[in-house]
Motif scaffolding. Structure first.
Motif, PDB file in Angstrom:
ATOM      1  N   LYS A 258      -3.809  -7.920  -8.349  1.00 22.70           N
ATOM      2  CA  LYS A 258      -2.470  -8.303  -7.865  1.00 22.70           C
ATOM      3  C   LYS A 258      -2.519  -9.721  -7.278  1.00 22.70           C
ATOM      4  CE  LYS A 258      -1.343  -3.499  -6.672  1.00 22.70           C
ATOM      5  NZ  LYS A 258      -1.065  -2.545  -5.589  1.00 22.70           N
TER       6      LYS A 258
ATOM      7  N   THR B 139      -9.229   0.852   5.130  1.00 23.85           N
ATOM      8  CA  THR B 139      -7.799   1.193   5.103  1.00 23.85           C
ATOM      9  C   THR B 139      -7.599   2.638   5.555  1.00 23.85           C
ATOM     10  OG1 THR B 139      -7.484  -0.330   3.264  1.00 23.85           O
ATOM     11  CG2 THR B 139      -5.749   1.291   3.619  1.00 23.85           C
TER      12      THR B 139
ATOM     13  N   ASN C  92      -8.991   6.002  -4.126  1.00 25.38           N
ATOM     14  CA  ASN C  92     -10.177   5.643  -3.320  1.00 25.38           C
ATOM     15  C   ASN C  92      -9.868   5.664  -1.826  1.00 25.38           C
ATOM     16  OD1 ASN C  92     -12.526   5.005  -5.116  1.00 25.38           O
ATOM     17  ND2 ASN C  92     -10.901   3.873  -6.143  1.00 25.38           N
ATOM     18  N   VAL C  93      -8.691   5.151  -1.446  1.00 22.50           N
ATOM     19  CA  VAL C  93      -8.316   5.248  -0.024  1.00 22.50           C
ATOM     20  C   VAL C  93      -8.211   6.723   0.354  1.00 22.50           C
ATOM     21  CG1 VAL C  93      -6.567   4.720   1.708  1.00 22.50           C
ATOM     22  CG2 VAL C  93      -7.072   3.035  -0.064  1.00 22.50           C
TER      23      VAL C  93
ATOM     24  N   SER D 296      -2.683  14.411  -9.255  1.00 22.20           N
ATOM     25  CA  SER D 296      -2.349  15.021 -10.538  1.00 22.20           C
ATOM     26  C   SER D 296      -3.492  15.994 -10.851  1.00 22.20           C
ATOM     27  CB  SER D 296      -2.163  13.959 -11.621  1.00 22.20           C
ATOM     28  OG  SER D 296      -3.344  13.228 -11.784  1.00 22.20           O
TER      29      SER D 296
ATOM     30  N   SER E  96      -7.184  15.268 -10.927  1.00 23.82           N
ATOM     31  CA  SER E  96      -7.912  14.854  -9.717  1.00 23.82           C
ATOM     32  C   SER E  96      -7.990  15.963  -8.662  1.00 23.82           C
ATOM     33  CB  SER E  96      -7.245  13.618  -9.105  1.00 23.82           C
ATOM     34  OG  SER E  96      -7.318  12.534  -9.988  1.00 23.82           O
TER      35      SER E  96
ATOM     36  N   TYR F 249       1.615  16.099  -7.302  1.00 26.00           N
ATOM     37  CA  TYR F 249       2.687  15.213  -6.822  1.00 26.00           C
ATOM     38  C   TYR F 249       3.777  15.004  -7.872  1.00 26.00           C
ATOM     39  CZ  TYR F 249       0.023  11.553  -9.321  1.00 26.00           C
ATOM     40  OH  TYR F 249      -0.647  10.832 -10.262  1.00 26.00           O
TER      41      TYR F 249
ATOM     42  N   CYS G 230      -0.898   7.177   0.067  1.00 28.07           N
ATOM     43  CA  CYS G 230      -1.846   6.243  -0.565  1.00 28.07           C
ATOM     44  C   CYS G 230      -1.308   5.671  -1.869  1.00 28.07           C
ATOM     45  CB  CYS G 230      -3.182   6.933  -0.846  1.00 28.07           C
ATOM     46  SG  CYS G 230      -4.008   7.542   0.612  1.00 28.07           S
ATOM     47  N   PHE G 231      -0.111   6.069  -2.261  1.00 33.62           N
ATOM     48  CA  PHE G 231       0.480   5.494  -3.476  1.00 33.62           C
ATOM     49  C   PHE G 231       1.581   4.494  -3.104  1.00 33.62           C
ATOM     50  CE2 PHE G 231       3.089   5.769  -7.453  1.00 33.62           C
ATOM     51  CZ  PHE G 231       2.161   5.142  -8.256  1.00 33.62           C
TER      52      PHE G 231
ATOM     53  N   LEU H 173       1.124   2.153   2.329  1.00 34.87           N
ATOM     54  CA  LEU H 173       0.212   1.040   2.040  1.00 34.87           C
ATOM     55  C   LEU H 173       0.891  -0.086   1.268  1.00 34.87           C
ATOM     56  CD1 LEU H 173      -3.038   3.014   1.131  1.00 34.87           C
ATOM     57  CD2 LEU H 173      -2.225   2.222   3.363  1.00 34.87           C
TER      58      LEU H 173
ATOM     59  N   LEU I  74       1.128  -0.407   6.694  1.00 34.71           N
ATOM     60  CA  LEU I  74      -0.161  -0.936   7.158  1.00 34.71           C
ATOM     61  C   LEU I  74      -0.596  -2.088   6.260  1.00 34.71           C
ATOM     62  CD1 LEU I  74      -3.306   1.203   7.897  1.00 34.71           C
ATOM     63  CD2 LEU I  74      -3.427  -0.598   6.195  1.00 34.71           C
TER      64      LEU I  74
ATOM     65  N   LEU J 196      -4.042  -4.144   5.890  1.00 32.32           N
ATOM     66  CA  LEU J 196      -5.416  -4.155   6.402  1.00 32.32           C
ATOM     67  C   LEU J 196      -5.875  -5.522   6.911  1.00 32.32           C
ATOM     68  CD1 LEU J 196      -8.120  -2.618   6.768  1.00 32.32           C
ATOM     69  CD2 LEU J 196      -8.704  -3.335   4.446  1.00 32.32           C
TER      70      LEU J 196
ATOM     71  N   ARG K  31      -9.417   5.690 -13.330  1.00 36.06           N
ATOM     72  CA  ARG K  31      -9.109   6.572 -12.205  1.00 36.06           C
ATOM     73  C   ARG K  31     -10.297   7.475 -11.891  1.00 36.06           C
ATOM     74  NH1 ARG K  31      -3.034   9.013 -13.052  1.00 36.06           N
ATOM     75  NH2 ARG K  31      -1.964   7.044 -13.216  1.00 36.06           N
TER      76      ARG K  31
HETATM   77  N1  LIG Z   1      -1.677  -2.403   2.537  1.00 40.26           N
HETATM   78  C1  LIG Z   1      -2.997  -2.449   2.478  1.00 40.26           C
HETATM   79  O1  LIG Z   1      -3.651  -3.052   3.335  1.00 40.26           O
HETATM   80  C2  LIG Z   1      -3.704  -1.732   1.350  1.00 40.26           C
HETATM   81  C3  LIG Z   1      -5.071  -1.474   1.466  1.00 40.26           C
HETATM   82  C4  LIG Z   1      -5.696  -0.776   0.420  1.00 40.26           C
HETATM   83  C5  LIG Z   1      -4.973  -0.380  -0.691  1.00 40.26           C
HETATM   84  N2  LIG Z   1      -3.647  -0.696  -0.767  1.00 40.26           N
HETATM   85  C6  LIG Z   1      -2.844  -0.243  -1.927  1.00 40.26           C
HETATM   86  O2  LIG Z   1      -2.881   1.176  -1.918  1.00 40.26           O
HETATM   87  C7  LIG Z   1      -2.897   1.682  -3.235  1.00 40.26           C
HETATM   88  C8  LIG Z   1      -4.093   2.614  -3.405  1.00 40.26           C
HETATM   89  O3  LIG Z   1      -5.307   1.867  -3.401  1.00 40.26           O
HETATM   90  P1  LIG Z   1      -6.638   2.530  -3.967  1.00 40.26           P
HETATM   91  O4  LIG Z   1      -7.709   1.523  -3.942  1.00 40.26           O
HETATM   92  O5  LIG Z   1      -6.895   3.817  -3.298  1.00 40.26           O
HETATM   93  O6  LIG Z   1      -6.168   2.768  -5.477  1.00 40.26           O
HETATM   94  P2  LIG Z   1      -6.871   3.559  -6.650  1.00 40.26           P
HETATM   95  O7  LIG Z   1      -8.085   4.268  -6.206  1.00 40.26           O
HETATM   96  O8  LIG Z   1      -6.984   2.635  -7.798  1.00 40.26           O
HETATM   97  O9  LIG Z   1      -5.698   4.628  -6.950  1.00 40.26           O
HETATM   98  C9  LIG Z   1      -5.745   5.340  -8.115  1.00 40.26           C
HETATM   99  C10 LIG Z   1      -4.992   6.623  -7.875  1.00 40.26           C
HETATM  100  O10 LIG Z   1      -3.596   6.394  -7.935  1.00 40.26           O
HETATM  101  C11 LIG Z   1      -3.010   7.624  -8.279  1.00 40.26           C
HETATM  102  N3  LIG Z   1      -1.778   7.444  -9.007  1.00 40.26           N
HETATM  103  C12 LIG Z   1      -1.590   6.785 -10.155  1.00 40.26           C
HETATM  104  N4  LIG Z   1      -0.299   6.891 -10.547  1.00 40.26           N
HETATM  105  C13 LIG Z   1       0.317   7.649  -9.620  1.00 40.26           C
HETATM  106  C14 LIG Z   1       1.648   8.114  -9.451  1.00 40.26           C
HETATM  107  N5  LIG Z   1       2.607   7.829 -10.338  1.00 40.26           N
HETATM  108  N6  LIG Z   1       1.939   8.840  -8.360  1.00 40.26           N
HETATM  109  C15 LIG Z   1       0.993   9.131  -7.450  1.00 40.26           C
HETATM  110  N7  LIG Z   1      -0.301   8.732  -7.546  1.00 40.26           N
HETATM  111  C16 LIG Z   1      -0.614   7.997  -8.634  1.00 40.26           C
HETATM  112  C17 LIG Z   1      -4.005   8.337  -9.154  1.00 40.26           C
HETATM  113  O11 LIG Z   1      -4.053   9.667  -8.711  1.00 40.26           O
HETATM  114  P3  LIG Z   1      -4.249  10.897  -9.720  1.00 40.26           P
HETATM  115  O12 LIG Z   1      -5.592  10.724 -10.368  1.00 40.26           O
HETATM  116  O13 LIG Z   1      -4.162  12.074  -8.835  1.00 40.26           O
HETATM  117  O14 LIG Z   1      -3.109  10.813 -10.710  1.00 40.26           O
HETATM  118  C18 LIG Z   1      -5.332   7.624  -8.915  1.00 40.26           C
HETATM  119  O15 LIG Z   1      -6.317   8.461  -8.377  1.00 40.26           O
HETATM  120  C19 LIG Z   1      -2.880   0.450  -4.155  1.00 40.26           C
HETATM  121  O16 LIG Z   1      -1.552   0.141  -4.495  1.00 40.26           O
HETATM  122  C20 LIG Z   1      -3.435  -0.651  -3.262  1.00 40.26           C
HETATM  123  O17 LIG Z   1      -3.056  -1.943  -3.673  1.00 40.26           O
HETATM  124  C21 LIG Z   1      -2.995  -1.359   0.222  1.00 40.26           C
END
Ligand SMILES: NC(=O)c1ccc[n+]([C@@H]2O[C@H](COP(=O)([O-])OP(=O)(O)OC[C@H]3O[C@@H](n4cnc5c(N)ncnc54)[C@H](OP(=O)(O)O)[C@@H]3O)[C@@H](O)[C@H]2O)c1
Length: 357
Positions: free
Chosen positions: A57, A141, A177-178, A198, A201, A216, A238-239, A260, A276, A278, A349
């Protein structure tokens, strides 16, 4: 040294955002100076990096031209600022995350990265640097999110598992991952954890400690969760896209949802939302997509939380907080670009992509 550096100007990034896909090449490997460090910083020779959604991003939309990219790192201490000498010595195994994607000299997709000495953790001998690098952005996070949900650090540090509060927390997208880190930390603090994922997972979320997992993708899950757990007051989304925040709010009797991403917060009586970010832990005011995006203030309490977390992680990580499943790739900058392509497509994923240099 070599580092991945962005090179899109703001208009092209805005256009990319508007059409929903990156226009042209957003970053490349450049020759740049090795960062100089302040007294409180440490220079790390990077040996492994983990990839996060924020990295692509940043390249595609967020980062100003000439920003260094990459947040998570693990490596060896190469140089130590004099105020960090009590904590670090040359050759120590070190890991953590930096605010990649904003400054020309701070980014982990590089041969060397400069880091704040109090916001990094000592990697235990039993752990590889590839595994250690996964405890960066997602683990921090998760930790900060639980703090925002008023789950005291002391409960996580000492562990209340087994003698829990009998309170329940909702972790939406528990297979992310979060989410996997949040599940483990909440369990350690003594919470029942209800996760959403889903079906593919479900097992993953359960293996990391979720007591129950709901799909979900169907709104029927909201009623099922409320029936089984009518008193939930804390949720971590976390989504944070589409209707995920509404799903969380609907499940809560009252209380707080931590998101997030800063979008989609439908009004519901007695439910508040906290977004939040980070990077507030680094103690520098900053703006995303300047001059248009939101400005984030200095939040000293956030820094303290992550500093304490990293101060104890060497013990916690071997005991109760495991890394997510990892896909380890040996390589360098080319493999980082390939891995980011995978994340961009929504693939990969259920695993953390790690590049070992
Ligand atoms: N604000 C901040 O400081 C901060 C910090 C960290 C991360 N983030 C953001 O938080 C998000 C999660 O980060 P991450 O590293 O944990 O990501 P990640 O591990 O890449 O997340 C992948 C997961 O997203 C889920 N997913 C995909 N499509 C979905 C949908 N339509 N509805 C619900 N869940 C869905 C999947 O779950 P299933 O396998 O169950 O489908 C998959 O396990 C990202 O957008 C990231 O940019 C923000």
């Amino acid at each position: 040294m070599k580092a991945i550096i962005t090179h899109r100007y703001l208009p092209r990034r805005i256009l990319s955002l508007a059409v929903g896909s990156p226009l042209g090449q957003g970053a490349q490997v450049n020759e740049v100076p090795i960062p100089s460090i302040t007294d409180s910083e440490v220079l790390v020779k990077v040996c492994a990096v983990a990839l996060n959604p924020i990295d692509f991003k940043d390249i595609d939309f967020i980062s100003p031209r000439n920003s260094a990219i990459g947040c998570d790192y693990a490596g060896e201490v190469f140089r130590v600022g004099k105020n960090s000498e009590q904590r670090w010595k040359i050759g120590d195994k070190i890991a953590g995350f930096v605010h990649g994607g904003l400054y020309p000299d701070i980014g982990s997709f590089a041969e060397y990265v400069k880091v704040d000495g109090d916001l990094a953790w000592k990697v235990p001998d039993e752990m590889t640097l590839g595994e250690a690098t996964t405890y960066g952005v997602p683990a921090a996070t998760a930790m900060l999110s639980l703090a925002y949900l008023d789950i005291p650090w002391v409960d996580i540090e000492h562990g209340c598992s087994g003698q829990g509060t009998q309170s329940t927390i909702l972790i939406y997208s528990g297979g992310s991952n979060v989410g996997l880190f949040a599940i483990q930390l909440a369990k350690r603090a003594g919470y029942n954890v209800v996760a959403t994922a889903s079906p593919r997972s479900f097992d993953l979320a359960k293996r990391y400690g979720a007591d129950a997992v709901y799909d979900y993708r169907t709104s029927a899950s909201i009623g099922e969760i409320k029936k089984a757990y009518p008193n939930i007051t804390k949720a971590l989304d976390c989504f944070s896209e589409g209707s995920s925040a509404a799903f969380c709010a609907d499940v809560l009797r009252e209380g707080k949802v931590v998101t997030l991403l800063d979008q989609g917060k439908p009004k519901k009586a007695n439910v508040t939302y906290t977004f939040l970010m980070l990077y507030t832990v680094f103690g520098r005011k900053f703006q995303l997509m300047a001059p248009l995006g939101p400005v984030f203030p200095v939040m000293p309490a956030d820094r303290e939380i992550i500093s304490k977390f990293y101060g104890s992680l060497s013990t916690l990580s071997l005991d109760a907080v495991r890394p997510p499943p990892v896909t380890m790739i040996k390589g360098g900058f080319k493999e980082i670009f390939d891995g980011l392509k995978t994340l961009r497509k929504g693939e990969g994923r259920g695993t953390k992509l790690v590049i070992e240099f």
